[in-house]
Design a protein around this motif. Structure first.
Motif, short mmCIF file in Angstrom:
data_model
loop_
_atom_site.label_atom_id
_atom_site.label_comp_id
_atom_site.label_asym_id
_atom_site.label_seq_id
_atom_site.Cartn_x
_atom_site.Cartn_y
_atom_site.Cartn_z
N MET A 1 -50.04 -26.76 -81.00
CA MET A 1 -50.86 -26.99 -79.81
C MET A 1 -50.34 -26.19 -78.61
O MET A 1 -51.11 -25.54 -77.91
N LEU A 2 -49.03 -26.27 -78.38
CA LEU A 2 -48.46 -25.55 -77.24
C LEU A 2 -48.63 -24.05 -77.39
O LEU A 2 -48.86 -23.33 -76.42
N SER A 3 -48.50 -23.57 -78.63
CA SER A 3 -48.62 -22.14 -78.86
C SER A 3 -50.04 -21.66 -78.56
O SER A 3 -50.24 -20.62 -77.94
N HIS A 4 -51.03 -22.40 -79.00
CA HIS A 4 -52.43 -22.03 -78.76
C HIS A 4 -52.87 -22.38 -77.34
O HIS A 4 -53.71 -21.67 -76.77
N GLY A 5 -52.39 -23.48 -76.85
CA GLY A 5 -52.91 -24.00 -75.59
C GLY A 5 -54.30 -24.56 -75.79
O GLY A 5 -54.93 -24.36 -76.84
N GLY A 6 -54.81 -25.24 -74.76
CA GLY A 6 -56.17 -25.78 -74.84
C GLY A 6 -57.18 -24.65 -75.05
O GLY A 6 -58.14 -24.77 -75.81
N ASP A 7 -56.93 -23.50 -74.37
CA ASP A 7 -57.84 -22.36 -74.50
C ASP A 7 -57.81 -21.78 -75.90
O ASP A 7 -58.85 -21.47 -76.49
N GLY A 8 -56.62 -21.66 -76.47
CA GLY A 8 -56.50 -21.07 -77.80
C GLY A 8 -57.06 -21.96 -78.90
O GLY A 8 -57.59 -21.46 -79.90
N LEU A 9 -56.94 -23.28 -78.72
CA LEU A 9 -57.51 -24.18 -79.74
C LEU A 9 -59.03 -24.02 -79.77
O LEU A 9 -59.64 -24.00 -80.83
N ALA A 10 -59.63 -23.91 -78.58
CA ALA A 10 -61.09 -23.71 -78.52
C ALA A 10 -61.46 -22.38 -79.17
O ALA A 10 -62.43 -22.28 -79.93
N GLN A 11 -60.66 -21.35 -78.91
CA GLN A 11 -60.94 -20.05 -79.52
C GLN A 11 -60.78 -20.13 -81.04
O GLN A 11 -61.56 -19.53 -81.79
#
Lengths: 451, 521
Positions: free
Chosen positions: B366-376
């Motif tokens: 989660m921290l690696s992707h961030g909220g933005d990366g999880l959506a992507q």
């Protein structure tokens, strides 16, 4: 976004092939007002070095078991895990494989599970074992349900020596009711479970060594259960003990469940662990969980497959023996590798070493004024009674960086008889210095407390 | 010293001693076809650990010393490394190639997760240490809970379930407890769509409910009218997967939730497919009351050949008081661990604190992707599935056409009609081409289903190669080249395995073929 392979250009090309204008078009079936217009209120993506620093900071706020003298057991044990175990389980082909649904390209996992089943069956002295459960406590609850199916009776009697957490898990699975009899805690090894068995009893559940460290007479329990047509479920939370103590299967157990964490798996703050379950051959169709079986391929070569899956949820759905649809594959692998490294000779030595250190611990505790040892028998774990409530004493020792054992009141808060008790374990990692330090600190704490 | 490998092999086929395994390469694959069983190469006196042999000063075993033999095989350290390295080479894994198993979500497993999970501060802490000595672990659990509740817009989360099916059990137990507390214990029916995962009906039945199937429409989704028709005062809950197992988003999910709530029942959502919508849609906004999240699928913790998994379950405000213990609570100055059921809380569903090792890995993802990366990631997973669908749908028929799929594309086997090639044969031929087959014959509602889930971590190049192979195989099957399929796999460690024989006469452990030698001691 180091894990996502597409460039914006590639995304556009793919959308063109699909015939969509934007990625949002692909979510057209989501009700428009449910689609988030703003990003969720969470941190943005972070580079590896920052994530690593954050995790190290969190880990640094915990006192690791290896940081000082350590005597906590109570169902999870600190043992040495050989370096090759962790090296091997991190190989991609083990770590990142899935359930062996295509056996032709999953023979590594399948053969390992077959070997694991053999090791568990031999260790427990039973005829068959499954390919592992979530952990010892859920395996116990599943064993109880299995006994109900086998006997078509409902009453389950839990010994007062059963780990209180295991008792609580069984209670959650079964619900409170007259058919679940939980005997009161038996810190001195007492218990009247044999007198409680009646014609309604499906199974009695006996742990050995029990939560308080006492070794229990399984033969007597098996005879009493069988005389009434009930089953004996044996729980072992410290599997290393089976290197030195008679196998439950040799004493009449019908179902044996164990926590396998001690072999190959770290403490991990409680999980992931690996539950072992073994039983008689005639009961396999009522045993929950995965099973791996031997067969042959089209060329006649030996191979392995998951088998008897008609018991399982993906075939029988609401008629399945349980809702479990996985096993603890990687933890079972760690168990199996460590067990292979130990072998028969190594496991026996390891068990002797654990008992040896526990004997030294017991002797040293006996020299501390005010400390009363409750065990006449034990493997690597024992219970002491203090003249004062145990929890503050344990907390005081923790401040001196000595993790002294488990105050039983943490698990039995409503039971005044447990207030002054500590359960302590020694393993092969316990040193003479650790024991001396514990005795010294306990002596000081009690002296201070009494004043 | 006895050598167990002198005995006969346990089954048909030839077991050979370690070090002399046949090395047969049929297609450039470097897999070993034969590795003897541990028990055929090991020895009761061999050991790969060096331990002192102690004399115990008086035994406290109370007369329960082991008298029976254990019969365990031991290997030295080098033998152990070879045995398990060789075995490992008989496995396909996500690090060796594309693994498009629908509903299983086989995505990249970052190694940072593994490195961090092994820090002593996470791996070497005991579940019953004084709470003052594990504040970092509790903070991590609290942070993970925050991410899960934020991504789902729910009021509470129970982290402890050990797997997705265990999370289902915890969520449905919370529903049962809430209804009993409200005097609604008579509700004994759970609605489950026909396309649901097998764990859904199994979980409902496990908790004493009777299961009533809800049919799907011709477009593969559930009709709110069908749900309304099935609802009654005896219905406790609906268990719905969204996105569903046909790879489709349930467009009427909000209306379904409203109808279910109107009838006094709860909405349990199977969250196995949450990775299709994380950061894009919050299930709480759809009206769900409980949903498990497979951390191993959605947030990429390694599957390890079948586990361990982790299945935290998020709960609505109505169900929050019925969460199982333990959970973290903010206290004065430090975090507290609530370990005993107070008031309406359920008891314990596992001995300790759940899958801490998995919490670490999931939070790092989660921290690696961030909220933005999880959506992507969710958008890319959906993009990839639709790309595969677009490239294949002229040959592989799509049972529910005319709508985008979510993160998995569903096909049926009508293209194989009259070819003499079965869906299973087709899957085995894919193995020969270097791909792990997709999920076959699931969901059950589609004849000869093939459920393809590429996940977000596959590149366009890999997807193109996969599609090219799929199309080439389909052409070959229709051209009448049946043998290529019925004889497959040829380029795997084993040819087709006889599963019927394994079930009819189960051999579940190695059996010694000769008497046990005398104990050495």
């Amino acid at each position: 976004m180091r894990y996502l392979p597409h460039s914006e250009h590639e995304r556009a090309d793919m959308l063109a092939v699909i015939g969509a204008r934007t990625a949002e078009d692909l979510f057209a079936r989501v009700p428009a007002h449910a689609l988030l217009r703003e990003p969720v209120n969470l941190p943005r993506h972070a580079p590896e070095f920052l994530v690593e620093a954050r995790m190290k900071a969190l880990a640094g706020r915990n006192h690791a078991a290896g940081d000082g003298p350590f005597f906590i057991g109570a169902g999870a044990y600190r043992h040495h895990v050989p370096a090759s175990v962790d090296h091997l389980i991190q190989r991609s082909e083990w770590l990142t494989a899935y359930t062996p649904y295509q056996p032709e390209v999953s023979q590594g996992t399948l053969q390992m599970l077959f070997e694991f089943q053999t090791q568990v069956a031999h260790l427990t002295g039973m005829e068959v074992a499954n390919a592992s459960m979530y952990d010892g406590s859920t395996a116990t609850a599943e064993a109880v349900l299995m006994a109900r199916r086998l006997t078509r009776r409902n009453r389950i009697i839990l010994s007062g020596g059963l780990h209180p957490h295991y008792r609580d898990v069984v209670r959650t699975y079964l619900g409170d009711g007259p058919d679940l009899v939980c005997l009161p805690p038996s810190p001195e090894g007492q218990g009247d479970i044999l007198n409680r068995i009646d014609a309604e009893t499906a199974a009695i559940v006996v742990q050995t060594p029990d939560f308080y460290g006492h070794l229990r007479d399984l033969r007597a329990a098996a005879d009493a259960a069988h005389a009434a047509g009930a089953l004996l479920i044996v729980v072992v939370t410290e599997v290393v003990s089976l290197g030195l103590i008679e196998a439950p299967g040799a004493l009449g157990a019908d179902i044996v469940v164990c926590e396998g964490q001690s072999i190959g798996n770290s403490l991990n703050f409680g999980g992931p662990y690996v539950g072992l379950m073994a039983t008689r051959k005639e009961f396999i169709r009522q045993m929950p969980g995965r099973l791996c079986g031997e067969t042959v391929d089209a060329d006649g070569n030996r191979g392995f497959v998951l088998t008897l899956s008609t018991r399982e949820q993906h075939i029988r759905r609401e008629k399945a023996t349980s809702n479990i649809c996985t096993n603890s594959g990687l933890c079972a692998l760690a168990f199996s590798i460590h067990m292979s490294l130990l072998g028969e000779a190594g496991l026996k030595k390891l068990a002797r070493l654990n008992h040896h250190n526990a004997v030294k611990l017991a002797r040293m505790l006996g020299t501390v004024p005010g400390v009363e040892l409750l065990n006449k028998s034990f493997f690597n774990e024992m219970t002491i009674r203090l003249p004062v409530p145990a929890a503050p004493v344990v907390e005081m020792l923790a401040k001196a960086e000595v993790l002294a054992g488990l105050p039983v009141s943490r698990l039995e808060p409503d039971n005044p008889a447990c207030e002054n008790l500590i359960v302590l374990a020694a393993t092969e990692l316990t040193t003479d210095d650790d024991i001396a330090m514990l005795a010294e600190c306990l002596h000081a704490a009690l002296a201070e407390d009494v004043q | 010293m006895s050598m167990n490998n002198q005995g006969r092999p346990t089954g048909v086929g030839t077991a050979v001693p370690a070090g002399t395994s046949d090395f047969t390469s049929t297609s450039g694959s470097s897999l070993l076809p034969n590795e003897p069983l541990l028990f055929e190469i090991g020895d009761r006196e061999h050991s790969g650990v060096d331990l002192p042999d102690v004399a115990i000063d008086g035994s406290f075993l109370g007369g329960f010393e082991r008298k029976s033999e254990i019969d365990l095989a031991g290997l030295t350290e080098p033998e152990t490394l070879r045995h398990y390295v060789r075995l490992s080479r008989l496995n396909y894994s996500i690090d060796s190639g594309m693994y498009p198993l629908g509903s299983c979500t086989m995505k990249h497993n970052p190694r940072l997760n593994e490195k961090m999970a092994r820090l002593a501060g996470f791996a070497d802490i005991h579940p019953l240490q004084p709470v003052s000595t594990v504040q970092g672990a509790l903070a991590l659990m609290d942070e993970l809970a925050h991410w899960l509740m934020t991504l789902t817009n729910t009021a509470a989360v129970c982290l402890t379930p050990k797997a997705g099916a265990h999370g289902e059990m915890a969520g449905m137990m919370a529903i049962k407890a809430a209804q009993e507390a409200a005097g609604q214990g008579h509700r004994k029916i759970v609605l489950v769509p026909e396309s649901a995962h097998g764990t859904n009906p199994a979980t409902a039945a496990f908790l004493g409910y009777s299961v009533k199937a809800v049919p799907a429409r011709d477009d593969g989704t559930v009709d709110v009218e069908a749900v309304k028709a099935a609802l009654s005062p005896d219905v406790a809950a609906i268990m719905l997967t969204n996105p569903n197992t046909c790879g489709l988003f349930e467009p009427e999910v909000i209306d379904i939730a409203a109808a279910v709530h109107e009838a006094g029942a709860f909405f349990y959502c199977d969250g196995a497919n949450f990775n299709a919508i994380m950061g894009v849609v919050r299930p709480g906004d759809l009206g769900i009351d409980a949903m498990h999240i497979n951390l191993h699928k959605t947030f990429s913790t390694p599957h390890g050949g079948g586990g361990p998994g982790a299945g935290p379950v998020v709960l609505s405000a109505a169900l929050a008081p019925f969460a199982p213990v333990p959970f973290v609570r903010k206290g004065e100055g430090q975090l507290a661990l609530v370990e005993h059921a107070e008031g309406q809380h359920l008891g314990r569903i596992t001995a300790f604190n759940g899958q801490m090792g998995m919490y670490v890995r999931a939070l790092i993802y989660m921290l690696s992707h961030g909220g933005d990366g999880l959506a992507q990631a969710a958008k890319d997973a959906v993009l990839n599935a639709n790309y595969i669908k677009a490239r294949l749908e002229r040959v592989f028929s799509v049972p529910f056409p005319g709508q985008p799929c979510m993160h998995e594309a569903l096909f049926d086997d009508s293209f194989l009609e009259g070819t003499g090639v079965s869906t299973l044969d087709f899957a085995k031929a894919l193995i020969d081409e270097g791909f792990h087959p997709m999920t076959m014959y699931f969901p059950l509602v589609v004849h000869g289903a093939m459920l393809v889930e590429p996940t977000e971590s596959e590149s366009k190049q890999t997807l193109d190669r996969f599609c090219d192979v799929m199309l080439e195989l389909a052409t070959d099957a229709r051209a009448g080249n049946v043998a290529r399929f019925t004889s497959a796999p040829l380029n795997a460690p084993r040819r087709r395995l006889d599963e019927t024989r394994a079930a009819r006469s189960p051999v579940l452990k190695w059996e010694r073929q000769e008497p046990l030698p005398e104990a050495a001691e």
